[in-house]
Design an enzyme around this catalytic site. Structure first.
Site, PDB file in Angstrom:
ATOM      1  N   GLY A 187       0.807  -1.220   0.000  1.00 50.19           N
ATOM      2  CA  GLY A 187       0.000   0.000   0.000  1.00 50.19           C
ATOM      3  C   GLY A 187       0.833   1.260   0.000  1.00 50.19           C
ATOM      4  O   GLY A 187       1.236   1.753   1.057  1.00 50.19           O
ATOM      5  N   LEU A 188       1.098   1.773  -1.185  1.00 46.11           N
ATOM      6  CA  LEU A 188       1.874   3.002  -1.314  1.00 46.11           C
ATOM      7  C   LEU A 188       1.005   4.127  -1.900  1.00 46.11           C
ATOM      8  O   LEU A 188       0.882   5.202  -1.333  1.00 46.11           O
ATOM      9  CB  LEU A 188       3.107   2.733  -2.206  1.00 46.11           C
ATOM     10  CG  LEU A 188       3.981   3.935  -2.546  1.00 46.11           C
ATOM     11  CD1 LEU A 188       4.615   4.536  -1.295  1.00 46.11           C
ATOM     12  CD2 LEU A 188       5.095   3.517  -3.532  1.00 46.11           C
ATOM     13  N   SER A 196       2.747   8.987  -8.844  1.00 47.46           N
ATOM     14  CA  SER A 196       4.154   9.069  -9.252  1.00 47.46           C
ATOM     15  C   SER A 196       4.989   9.752  -8.183  1.00 47.46           C
ATOM     16  O   SER A 196       6.131   9.378  -7.932  1.00 47.46           O
ATOM     17  CB  SER A 196       4.267   9.853 -10.567  1.00 47.46           C
ATOM     18  OG  SER A 196       3.551   9.185 -11.585  1.00 47.46           O
ATOM     19  N   ILE A 240      -4.906  -0.787  -4.706  1.00 49.35           N
ATOM     20  CA  ILE A 240      -4.026  -1.759  -4.060  1.00 49.35           C
ATOM     21  C   ILE A 240      -4.325  -3.186  -4.528  1.00 49.35           C
ATOM     22  O   ILE A 240      -5.392  -3.747  -4.248  1.00 49.35           O
ATOM     23  CB  ILE A 240      -4.109  -1.644  -2.514  1.00 49.35           C
ATOM     24  CG1 ILE A 240      -3.853  -0.187  -2.095  1.00 49.35           C
ATOM     25  CG2 ILE A 240      -3.123  -2.605  -1.841  1.00 49.35           C
ATOM     26  CD1 ILE A 240      -2.552   0.441  -2.637  1.00 49.35           C
ATOM     27  N   GLY A 263      -7.169  -8.662 -37.645  1.00 49.86           N
ATOM     28  CA  GLY A 263      -8.218  -7.853 -38.279  1.00 49.86           C
ATOM     29  C   GLY A 263      -9.409  -7.690 -37.346  1.00 49.86           C
ATOM     30  O   GLY A 263      -9.239  -7.561 -36.134  1.00 49.86           O
ATOM     31  N   GLU A 314       3.621   0.216 -10.769  1.00 48.76           N
ATOM     32  CA  GLU A 314       5.003   0.102 -10.255  1.00 48.76           C
ATOM     33  C   GLU A 314       5.913   1.151 -10.909  1.00 48.76           C
ATOM     34  O   GLU A 314       7.075   0.903 -11.204  1.00 48.76           O
ATOM     35  CB  GLU A 314       5.530  -1.335 -10.395  1.00 48.76           C
ATOM     36  CG  GLU A 314       4.635  -2.308  -9.619  1.00 48.76           C
ATOM     37  CD  GLU A 314       5.314  -3.559  -9.096  1.00 48.76           C
ATOM     38  OE1 GLU A 314       6.543  -3.653  -9.197  1.00 48.76           O
ATOM     39  OE2 GLU A 314       4.591  -4.420  -8.574  1.00 48.76           O
ATOM     40  N   THR A 372       5.216   4.635 -13.684  1.00 50.61           N
ATOM     41  CA  THR A 372       4.864   4.783 -15.105  1.00 50.61           C
ATOM     42  C   THR A 372       6.137   4.783 -15.967  1.00 50.61           C
ATOM     43  O   THR A 372       7.255   4.919 -15.452  1.00 50.61           O
ATOM     44  CB  THR A 372       4.128   6.119 -15.341  1.00 50.61           C
ATOM     45  OG1 THR A 372       5.038   7.185 -15.003  1.00 50.61           O
ATOM     46  CG2 THR A 372       2.865   6.243 -14.502  1.00 50.61           C
ATOM     47  N   SER A 373       5.938   4.682 -17.282  1.00 56.47           N
ATOM     48  CA  SER A 373       7.085   4.759 -18.201  1.00 56.47           C
ATOM     49  C   SER A 373       7.855   6.059 -18.001  1.00 56.47           C
ATOM     50  O   SER A 373       9.086   6.088 -18.057  1.00 56.47           O
ATOM     51  CB  SER A 373       6.600   4.698 -19.660  1.00 56.47           C
ATOM     52  OG  SER A 373       6.276   3.382 -20.009  1.00 56.47           O
TER      53      SER A 373
HETATM   54  C1  LIG Z   1      -4.311  -2.187 -11.832  1.00 59.03           C
HETATM   55  C2  LIG Z   1      -3.449  -1.370 -10.923  1.00 59.03           C
HETATM   56  C3  LIG Z   1      -2.815  -1.969  -9.860  1.00 59.03           C
HETATM   57  C4  LIG Z   1      -2.021  -1.209  -8.985  1.00 59.03           C
HETATM   58  N1  LIG Z   1      -1.471  -1.814  -7.878  1.00 59.03           N
HETATM   59  C5  LIG Z   1      -0.868  -1.032  -6.942  1.00 59.03           C
HETATM   60  C6  LIG Z   1      -0.451  -1.594  -5.690  1.00 59.03           C
HETATM   61  O1  LIG Z   1      -0.571  -2.804  -5.446  1.00 59.03           O
HETATM   62  N2  LIG Z   1       0.101  -0.767  -4.759  1.00 59.03           N
HETATM   63  C7  LIG Z   1       0.264   0.569  -4.977  1.00 59.03           C
HETATM   64  O2  LIG Z   1       0.766   1.256  -4.077  1.00 59.03           O
HETATM   65  N3  LIG Z   1      -0.120   1.126  -6.147  1.00 59.03           N
HETATM   66  C8  LIG Z   1      -0.687   0.362  -7.127  1.00 59.03           C
HETATM   67  N4  LIG Z   1      -1.119   0.928  -8.315  1.00 59.03           N
HETATM   68  C9  LIG Z   1      -0.924   2.357  -8.523  1.00 59.03           C
HETATM   69  C10 LIG Z   1       0.101   2.689  -9.571  1.00 59.03           C
HETATM   70  O3  LIG Z   1       1.390   2.361  -9.141  1.00 59.03           O
HETATM   71  C11 LIG Z   1      -0.087   4.168  -9.935  1.00 59.03           C
HETATM   72  O4  LIG Z   1      -1.300   4.270 -10.661  1.00 59.03           O
HETATM   73  C12 LIG Z   1       1.073   4.741 -10.716  1.00 59.03           C
HETATM   74  O5  LIG Z   1       2.224   4.817  -9.915  1.00 59.03           O
HETATM   75  C13 LIG Z   1       0.766   6.115 -11.307  1.00 59.03           C
HETATM   76  O6  LIG Z   1       0.230   6.974 -10.342  1.00 59.03           O
HETATM   77  P1  LIG Z   1      -1.123   7.791 -10.692  1.00 59.03           P
HETATM   78  O7  LIG Z   1      -2.110   6.804 -11.196  1.00 59.03           O
HETATM   79  O8  LIG Z   1      -1.481   8.590  -9.503  1.00 59.03           O
HETATM   80  O9  LIG Z   1      -0.729   8.716 -11.892  1.00 59.03           O
HETATM   81  P2  LIG Z   1      -0.014  10.173 -11.803  1.00 59.03           P
HETATM   82  O10 LIG Z   1       1.180  10.092 -10.942  1.00 59.03           O
HETATM   83  O11 LIG Z   1      -1.042  11.195 -11.492  1.00 59.03           O
HETATM   84  O12 LIG Z   1       0.472  10.361 -13.294  1.00 59.03           O
HETATM   85  C14 LIG Z   1      -0.367  10.836 -14.344  1.00 59.03           C
HETATM   86  C15 LIG Z   1       0.514  11.051 -15.572  1.00 59.03           C
HETATM   87  O13 LIG Z   1       1.530  12.054 -15.296  1.00 59.03           O
HETATM   88  C16 LIG Z   1       2.806  11.531 -15.547  1.00 59.03           C
HETATM   89  N5  LIG Z   1       3.782  12.098 -14.626  1.00 59.03           N
HETATM   90  C17 LIG Z   1       3.675  12.233 -13.279  1.00 59.03           C
HETATM   91  N6  LIG Z   1       4.803  12.741 -12.764  1.00 59.03           N
HETATM   92  C18 LIG Z   1       5.649  12.954 -13.800  1.00 59.03           C
HETATM   93  C19 LIG Z   1       6.980  13.446 -13.936  1.00 59.03           C
HETATM   94  N7  LIG Z   1       7.682  13.832 -12.862  1.00 59.03           N
HETATM   95  N8  LIG Z   1       7.530  13.497 -15.157  1.00 59.03           N
HETATM   96  C20 LIG Z   1       6.833  13.093 -16.247  1.00 59.03           C
HETATM   97  N9  LIG Z   1       5.576  12.604 -16.202  1.00 59.03           N
HETATM   98  C21 LIG Z   1       4.991  12.525 -14.989  1.00 59.03           C
HETATM   99  C22 LIG Z   1       2.655  10.025 -15.354  1.00 59.03           C
HETATM  100  O14 LIG Z   1       3.707   9.303 -15.974  1.00 59.03           O
HETATM  101  C23 LIG Z   1       1.295   9.776 -15.962  1.00 59.03           C
HETATM  102  O15 LIG Z   1       1.407   9.704 -17.353  1.00 59.03           O
HETATM  103  C24 LIG Z   1      -1.851   0.169  -9.218  1.00 59.03           C
HETATM  104  C25 LIG Z   1      -2.473   0.762 -10.327  1.00 59.03           C
HETATM  105  C26 LIG Z   1      -3.271   0.025 -11.160  1.00 59.03           C
HETATM  106  C27 LIG Z   1      -3.956   0.699 -12.317  1.00 59.03           C
END
Ligand SMILES: Cc1cc2nc3c(=O)[nH]c(=O)nc-3n(C[C@H](O)[C@H](O)[C@H](O)COP(=O)(O)OP(=O)(O)OC[C@H]3O[C@@H](n4cnc5c(N)ncnc54)[C@H](O)[C@@H]3O)c2cc1C
Length: 381
Positions: A123-124, A131, A156, A337, A361, A363-364
């Site tokens: 749970g992070l 991010s 989570i 297709g 874990e 984003t890209s």
């Molecule tokens: C199916 C699923 C399972 C998950 N499981 C877990 C889990 O078990 N535990 C847990 O803790 N989390 C979990 N997550 C959360 C996941 O790790 C987050 O969704 C992810 O880290 C992105 O955070 P956000 O969704 O708040 O997007 P945001 O951080 O709001 O990002 C939105 C956009 O902005 C971009 N962005 C943000 N900051 C920057 C930067 N500095 N530079 C460039 N671009 C940036 C991002 O790359 C993204 O494109 C899960 C998510 C999903 C969808």
């Protein structure tokens, strides 16, 4: 660097491939359609020692190591990606408890995770901190021999299925922000689990929010020391990213295999579409990128197995595997297709399942931040 697998790793590959193909793959479409948690698959993984692959038998684990673990995740993901993510997070949580936990914490939680008594949760992420993980707002305030947790976590994985969840919370703000990690069990007063998220893919995996409302957690349930929580979470994610790389490779391999089989069968203009160079090039590009992805991912796993630093390599593997895997799944849908777009064929599920690998874990974009930071740090030394 040599990627020859050991006899034991080859045996694990064979065992998991056969289990995944024969037992998991036939049910994957139904699990997706019904958004059903693959309980029976998780039980089977536990029976075969695949939920505690990163810690020793003394604590119920199989200690197969990061390379064998990566191969196992790949094989499960190729059959049922929802099962693979439940497996990956459980292994990641178990490894963190083994690495940072006390002997008592190891004894209490690791056998339960390995035996499938419950999954592991991590749970992070919070509503306002994804991010920017250091921006979390959940608090843990010391009161006698407990910490009182308040706040919420979102997305989570395994959240409602976990026998233990690592919850990261702020334990001090002054003189500087201090984040600590806690081992939280279900059923604690003030700890509640939200309803399952309705997702695009990985529909069988359990994804929920967690809320803490004056939830009392014993001080003995702190993982590591006070203030070590962020480091623990980042270390867990470094390893987790290798798992996600192999998950992406597994899903994309399944999509590519489906596309190859279809291209050989499907005839247009009186010949199999596999004879058209346009189709061949899509197959060739996807296969080449997946091999490159897998080599990057094996490099990260091999470094981890040798106890060497692998943060940069894990991020490189994760960003490349997840993006190449997404491209491969897109191509597979294109090759099928119109049939690629309907649920009678598996490739649209693979595309939906793989999408999140560029998001969770880290984003890209965040992987690129990590890679650049490591590059610049090394260059400035
Ligand atoms: C199916 C699923 C399972 C998950 N499981 C877990 C889990 O078990 N535990 C847990 O803790 N989390 C979990 N997550 C959360 C996941 O790790 C987050 O969704 C992810 O880290 C992105 O955070 P956000 O969704 O708040 O997007 P945001 O951080 O709001 O990002 C939105 C956009 O902005 C971009 N962005 C943000 N900051 C920057 C930067 N500095 N530079 C460039 N671009 C940036 C991002 O790359 C993204 O494109 C899960 C998510 C999903 C969808």
């Amino acid at each position: 660097m040599c990627f020859d697998l050991t006899e034991e790793q080859l045996q694990i590959e064979e065992m998991v491939r056969s289990l995944a193909r024969n037992e998991f793959a036939p049910k994957a479409a139904e699990i997706d359609e019904a958004s059903r948690y693959p309980e029976e698959n998780m039980r089977k993984l536990a029976e075969l020692g695949l939920l505690g692959m990163l810690y020793p038998a003394e604590y119920g684990g199989s200690e197969a190591g990061p390379v064998a673990y990566a191969i196992a995740v790949r094989e499960v993901a190729a059959a049922c990606a929802s099962t693979a993510v439940g497996m990956a997070v459980t292994n990641m949580v178990g490894e963190a408890i083994f690495r940072f936990g006390t002997v008592e914490q190891r004894r209490k939680y690791l056998p339960a995770l390995a035996s499938g008594k419950g999954a592991g949760g991590f749970g992070l992420t919070e509503p306002s901190a994804g991010s920017d993980a250091f921006g979390i707002a959940t608090t843990a305030v010391r009161e006698g021999d407990s910490y009182i947790l308040n706040g919420s976590k979102v997305f989570i994985t395994n959240g409602s299925r976990a026998c233990v969840t690592i919850v990261v919370a702020v334990t001090a703000r002054e003189p500087k922000k201090e984040i600590s990690a806690f081992l939280v069990e279900p059923g604690l007063r003030g700890f509640s689990v939200g309803k399952p998220e309705h997702k695009m893919g990985l529909r069988g995996s359990d994804t929920v929010s967690l809320s803490f409302d004056d939830c009392r957690v014993a001080t003995e349930n702190m993982l590591g020391a006070a203030g070590e929580g962020f480091r623990i979470a980042m270390a867990a994610l470094d390893g987790g990213r290798i798992g996600i790389s192999f998950q992406a490779v597994g899903i994309a391999r399944a999509a590519l295999e489906a596309a190859i089989a279809y291209a050989k069968e499907r005839k247009q203009f009186d010949r199999p579409i596999a004879e058209f160079q346009a189709i061949q090039w899509m197959l060739a590009d996807a296969a080449t990128e997946l091999d490159a992805a897998q080599l990057l991912a094996f490099r990260a796993a091999a470094l981890k197995e040798k106890g060497k630093p692998f943060t940069r390599e894990a991020s490189m593997a994760k960003v490349f595997s997840s993006e190449a895997g997404n491209r491969a799944c897109h191509k597979a849908v294109q090759i099928l297709g119109g049939y690629g777009y309907i649920r009678d064929y598996p490739v649209e599920r693979h595309l939906r399942d793989i999408k999140v690998s560029t998001i969770y874990e880290g984003t890209s974009e965040i992987q690129r931040v990590v890679i650049a930071r490591e590059l610049l740090r090394r260059a400035s030394r």
